[in-house]
Motif scaffolding. Sequence first.
Motif, PDB file in Angstrom:
ATOM      1  N   VAL A 164      -0.872 -15.807   2.260  1.00 49.68           N
ATOM      2  CA  VAL A 164      -1.688 -14.703   2.518  1.00 49.68           C
ATOM      3  C   VAL A 164      -3.243 -15.188   2.367  1.00 49.68           C
ATOM      4  O   VAL A 164      -3.163 -16.046   1.296  1.00 49.68           O
ATOM      5  CB  VAL A 164      -1.466 -13.530   1.371  1.00 49.68           C
ATOM      6  CG1 VAL A 164      -2.224 -12.479   1.316  1.00 49.68           C
ATOM      7  CG2 VAL A 164       0.119 -13.162   1.516  1.00 49.68           C
ATOM      8  N   PRO A 165      -4.011 -14.912   3.002  1.00 48.64           N
ATOM      9  CA  PRO A 165      -5.458 -15.432   2.876  1.00 48.64           C
ATOM     10  C   PRO A 165      -6.030 -15.062   1.480  1.00 48.64           C
ATOM     11  O   PRO A 165      -5.528 -14.171   0.954  1.00 48.64           O
ATOM     12  CB  PRO A 165      -6.202 -14.473   4.180  1.00 48.64           C
ATOM     13  CG  PRO A 165      -5.176 -14.277   4.968  1.00 48.64           C
ATOM     14  CD  PRO A 165      -3.847 -14.279   4.268  1.00 48.64           C
ATOM     15  N   ALA A 166      -7.175 -15.920   1.129  1.00 52.58           N
ATOM     16  CA  ALA A 166      -7.852 -15.604  -0.100  1.00 52.58           C
ATOM     17  C   ALA A 166      -8.827 -15.010   0.095  1.00 52.58           C
ATOM     18  O   ALA A 166      -9.655 -14.891   1.260  1.00 52.58           O
ATOM     19  CB  ALA A 166      -7.825 -16.953  -0.605  1.00 52.58           C
ATOM     20  N   ASP A 167      -9.379 -14.232  -1.008  1.00 48.37           N
ATOM     21  CA  ASP A 167     -10.632 -13.562  -0.745  1.00 48.37           C
ATOM     22  C   ASP A 167     -11.938 -14.746  -1.400  1.00 48.37           C
ATOM     23  O   ASP A 167     -11.546 -15.852  -1.369  1.00 48.37           O
ATOM     24  CB  ASP A 167     -10.737 -12.264  -1.658  1.00 48.37           C
ATOM     25  CG  ASP A 167     -10.667 -12.767  -3.115  1.00 48.37           C
ATOM     26  OD1 ASP A 167     -10.727 -13.880  -3.516  1.00 48.37           O
ATOM     27  OD2 ASP A 167     -10.550 -12.060  -3.963  1.00 48.37           O
ATOM     28  N   ASP A 168     -13.210 -14.252  -1.234  1.00 44.02           N
ATOM     29  CA  ASP A 168     -14.166 -15.332  -1.610  1.00 44.02           C
ATOM     30  C   ASP A 168     -14.323 -15.535  -3.007  1.00 44.02           C
ATOM     31  O   ASP A 168     -15.313 -16.256  -3.387  1.00 44.02           O
ATOM     32  CB  ASP A 168     -15.552 -14.437  -1.128  1.00 44.02           C
ATOM     33  CG  ASP A 168     -15.862 -13.227  -2.002  1.00 44.02           C
ATOM     34  OD1 ASP A 168     -14.976 -12.894  -2.798  1.00 44.02           O
ATOM     35  OD2 ASP A 168     -16.859 -12.581  -1.677  1.00 44.02           O
ATOM     36  N   ARG A 169     -12.982 -15.332  -3.578  1.00 37.82           N
ATOM     37  CA  ARG A 169     -12.893 -15.915  -5.179  1.00 37.82           C
ATOM     38  C   ARG A 169     -11.782 -16.879  -5.143  1.00 37.82           C
ATOM     39  O   ARG A 169     -11.375 -17.266  -6.252  1.00 37.82           O
ATOM     40  CB  ARG A 169     -12.973 -14.903  -6.327  1.00 37.82           C
ATOM     41  CG  ARG A 169     -14.417 -14.165  -6.133  1.00 37.82           C
ATOM     42  CD  ARG A 169     -14.549 -12.863  -7.250  1.00 37.82           C
ATOM     43  NE  ARG A 169     -14.153 -13.249  -8.611  1.00 37.82           N
ATOM     44  CZ  ARG A 169     -13.549 -12.374  -9.532  1.00 37.82           C
ATOM     45  NH1 ARG A 169     -13.794 -11.186  -9.255  1.00 37.82           N
ATOM     46  NH2 ARG A 169     -13.268 -12.503 -10.583  1.00 37.82           N
ATOM     47  N   GLY A 170     -11.087 -17.053  -4.176  1.00 32.19           N
ATOM     48  CA  GLY A 170      -9.845 -17.833  -4.268  1.00 32.19           C
ATOM     49  C   GLY A 170      -8.900 -17.086  -4.666  1.00 32.19           C
ATOM     50  O   GLY A 170      -7.621 -17.791  -5.093  1.00 32.19           O
ATOM     51  N   ARG A 171      -8.905 -15.691  -4.778  1.00 32.54           N
ATOM     52  CA  ARG A 171      -7.642 -14.942  -4.980  1.00 32.54           C
ATOM     53  C   ARG A 171      -6.879 -14.531  -3.880  1.00 32.54           C
ATOM     54  O   ARG A 171      -7.534 -14.346  -2.698  1.00 32.54           O
ATOM     55  CB  ARG A 171      -8.256 -13.778  -5.752  1.00 32.54           C
ATOM     56  CG  ARG A 171      -8.951 -14.092  -7.271  1.00 32.54           C
ATOM     57  CD  ARG A 171      -9.546 -12.819  -7.556  1.00 32.54           C
ATOM     58  NE  ARG A 171     -10.351 -12.015  -6.960  1.00 32.54           N
ATOM     59  CZ  ARG A 171     -10.526 -10.689  -7.097  1.00 32.54           C
ATOM     60  NH1 ARG A 171     -10.378 -10.361  -8.393  1.00 32.54           N
ATOM     61  NH2 ARG A 171     -11.171 -10.110  -6.170  1.00 32.54           N
ATOM     62  N   LEU A 191       2.214 -14.188  -7.440  1.00 28.88           N
ATOM     63  CA  LEU A 191       0.896 -14.004  -7.645  1.00 28.88           C
ATOM     64  C   LEU A 191       0.666 -15.501  -8.528  1.00 28.88           C
ATOM     65  O   LEU A 191       1.565 -15.699  -9.287  1.00 28.88           O
ATOM     66  CB  LEU A 191       0.765 -12.633  -8.364  1.00 28.88           C
ATOM     67  CG  LEU A 191       0.965 -11.552  -7.520  1.00 28.88           C
ATOM     68  CD1 LEU A 191       0.665 -10.203  -8.323  1.00 28.88           C
ATOM     69  CD2 LEU A 191       0.019 -11.412  -6.490  1.00 28.88           C
ATOM     70  N   THR A 192      -0.666 -15.675  -8.489  1.00 29.42           N
ATOM     71  CA  THR A 192      -0.982 -16.864  -9.303  1.00 29.42           C
ATOM     72  C   THR A 192      -1.901 -16.393 -10.582  1.00 29.42           C
ATOM     73  O   THR A 192      -3.170 -16.051  -9.965  1.00 29.42           O
ATOM     74  CB  THR A 192      -1.528 -18.209  -8.416  1.00 29.42           C
ATOM     75  OG1 THR A 192      -0.393 -18.234  -7.529  1.00 29.42           O
ATOM     76  CG2 THR A 192      -1.919 -19.394  -9.296  1.00 29.42           C
ATOM     77  N   THR A 193      -1.856 -16.925 -11.651  1.00 32.80           N
ATOM     78  CA  THR A 193      -2.798 -16.725 -12.720  1.00 32.80           C
ATOM     79  C   THR A 193      -3.386 -17.947 -13.106  1.00 32.80           C
ATOM     80  O   THR A 193      -2.763 -18.607 -14.302  1.00 32.80           O
ATOM     81  CB  THR A 193      -2.156 -16.038 -13.823  1.00 32.80           C
ATOM     82  OG1 THR A 193      -0.912 -16.585 -14.374  1.00 32.80           O
ATOM     83  CG2 THR A 193      -2.086 -14.431 -13.576  1.00 32.80           C
ATOM     84  N   GLY A 194      -4.150 -18.689 -12.326  1.00 35.16           N
ATOM     85  CA  GLY A 194      -4.837 -19.840 -12.659  1.00 35.16           C
ATOM     86  C   GLY A 194      -4.557 -20.871 -11.218  1.00 35.16           C
ATOM     87  O   GLY A 194      -3.563 -21.764 -11.784  1.00 35.16           O
ATOM     88  N   THR A 195      -5.378 -20.732 -10.321  1.00 34.31           N
ATOM     89  CA  THR A 195      -4.677 -21.504  -9.498  1.00 34.31           C
ATOM     90  C   THR A 195      -5.233 -23.045  -9.652  1.00 34.31           C
ATOM     91  O   THR A 195      -6.123 -23.248 -10.417  1.00 34.31           O
ATOM     92  CB  THR A 195      -5.531 -21.297  -7.999  1.00 34.31           C
ATOM     93  OG1 THR A 195      -7.105 -21.354  -8.309  1.00 34.31           O
ATOM     94  CG2 THR A 195      -5.093 -19.912  -7.453  1.00 34.31           C
ATOM     95  N   THR A 196      -4.392 -24.032  -9.268  1.00 32.31           N
ATOM     96  CA  THR A 196      -4.756 -25.545  -9.614  1.00 32.31           C
ATOM     97  C   THR A 196      -5.901 -26.047  -9.015  1.00 32.31           C
ATOM     98  O   THR A 196      -6.285 -27.222  -9.623  1.00 32.31           O
ATOM     99  CB  THR A 196      -3.642 -26.340  -9.159  1.00 32.31           C
ATOM    100  OG1 THR A 196      -3.314 -26.293  -7.845  1.00 32.31           O
ATOM    101  CG2 THR A 196      -2.434 -26.127 -10.252  1.00 32.31           C
ATOM    102  N   GLY A 197      -6.443 -25.232  -7.909  1.00 34.41           N
ATOM    103  CA  GLY A 197      -7.555 -25.768  -7.403  1.00 34.41           C
ATOM    104  C   GLY A 197      -8.953 -25.132  -8.017  1.00 34.41           C
ATOM    105  O   GLY A 197      -9.903 -26.026  -8.439  1.00 34.41           O
ATOM    106  N   LEU A 198      -9.036 -23.806  -8.230  1.00 36.27           N
ATOM    107  CA  LEU A 198     -10.307 -23.507  -8.660  1.00 36.27           C
ATOM    108  C   LEU A 198     -10.064 -22.824  -9.969  1.00 36.27           C
ATOM    109  O   LEU A 198     -11.174 -22.264 -10.740  1.00 36.27           O
ATOM    110  CB  LEU A 198     -10.690 -22.119  -7.559  1.00 36.27           C
ATOM    111  CG  LEU A 198     -10.965 -22.767  -6.383  1.00 36.27           C
ATOM    112  CD1 LEU A 198     -11.357 -21.626  -5.327  1.00 36.27           C
ATOM    113  CD2 LEU A 198     -12.611 -23.692  -6.435  1.00 36.27           C
ATOM    114  N   GLY A 199      -8.854 -22.636 -10.364  1.00 36.38           N
ATOM    115  CA  GLY A 199      -8.457 -21.798 -11.510  1.00 36.38           C
ATOM    116  C   GLY A 199      -8.668 -20.300 -11.364  1.00 36.38           C
ATOM    117  O   GLY A 199      -8.954 -19.605 -12.254  1.00 36.38           O
TER     118      GLY A 199
END
Length: 447
Positions: A164-171, A191-199
């Motif tokens: 699923v595409p990300a928004d402008d905050r990487g969510r 769902l991810t709570t803390g992506t490894t790229g941007l957090g």
Amino acid sequence: MDLRHWLERAVGAIEEWEAGYGPFERHPSLDVKDVEPAFDALVARLRDNYPFFHPRYAGQMLKPPHPAAVVGYLTAMLINPNNHALDGGPATAAMEREAVAQLAAMFGFGTHLGHLTSSGTIANLEALFVARELHPDLGIAYGAEAHYTHARMCRVLGVEGHAVPADDRGRMDLDALEDLLRTGRIGTVVLTTGTTGLGAIDPVHEALPLARRYGARVHVDAAYGGFFTLLAGTGLDAGPWRAIAGCDSVVVDPHKHGLQPYGCGAVLFRDPAVGRFYVHDSPYTYFTSDELHLGEISLECSRAGASAAAFWFTLRLLPLTREGLGEVLAAGRRAAVRWASLLAESPLLELYQSPELDIVTYFPKAATLGEIDRLSARLLDDGMAEDLHLSTFTVGRQAMAARHPSIGLDTAHGRVMRSVLMKPESELVVDSLHAAVESLAAQRPTA
């Protein structure tokens, strides 16, 4: 904590326990010679590592375990229990259940089914395995910024995966998620709570009711960020973290922010009935107790009981509270927020995205994405030459345009800088880290 003292106590305690069973003759095949030169060679080889322990290492998600975890692990490792069956590790199996119950309480799960794993990858595999068993003909949706393990494990499980595409905050973009849910092809949303790229933190509190509206389950990959639940409402928006309690499963990695050695992941399910998908038989295990054996609810077989002992012991000293383990995480997050404020005032560096957890992304100021990529690569190399260990993060032109529309998009992808401040000591040196990176950025090569 005096590591030398407690390691000596550990060896002595296990020797005393062993002596209670009476002496026996050790087999000569286990005798070894020339230990000292072999040990010297080992130590020499181990010097070929980066200084993960040092606050000037702000690169990848690496740091040494807490001394408590080392002591707990070594003490149990001298016995070498196997937490697959109660026959192999009765004491450490009990410790594992107690530690997992504390994780469940942290996430707001009441009744639950869960266990430790050797990694977050395996923990997520188990969660997606259960997702497939519950919805064998439906796919799994995960964010485009989610960890790559989800796409890989969908292939392993033979399940259709949807990024699923990300928004402008990487969510995860919830409009894009709803478009996908409308197709009726999705059985589980990750769902991810803390992506490894941007957090970045996916809006679990908004995505959960959306998924339920379309009959989809929700799994939370909190492998990196899960322990930040302890800070919910004290600097972090409580919404996503509190909503985890209503999700179907969650993964967290104690070997990241739980201060444990590799490998120690964990998976928890809110509904214990999913244990039926693990049912199997073995003619030579599970025979000394009618209690649940952890191997009966795990895809892995042999697992180190020492991992459970280490985590259990650590939680006795740093409990899952805001004042306990939470303060360790808060220090890293304060460091990230402080660095972001310094970057906002820098004439040489620019903040890529405001940090939510303890990951800071930034880049050398330049006119185009291509130039940013080149300068970031140089910063990475020059930093390593001075024992300043950073990392980079590759971003697409669309992601850069959403955050910094003035940057010229002369290439499809480019690298920006990424610093992980997961050691609490980062808070004590963040100003000097920033100054060091600025100094390197000032040394731009002449044309």
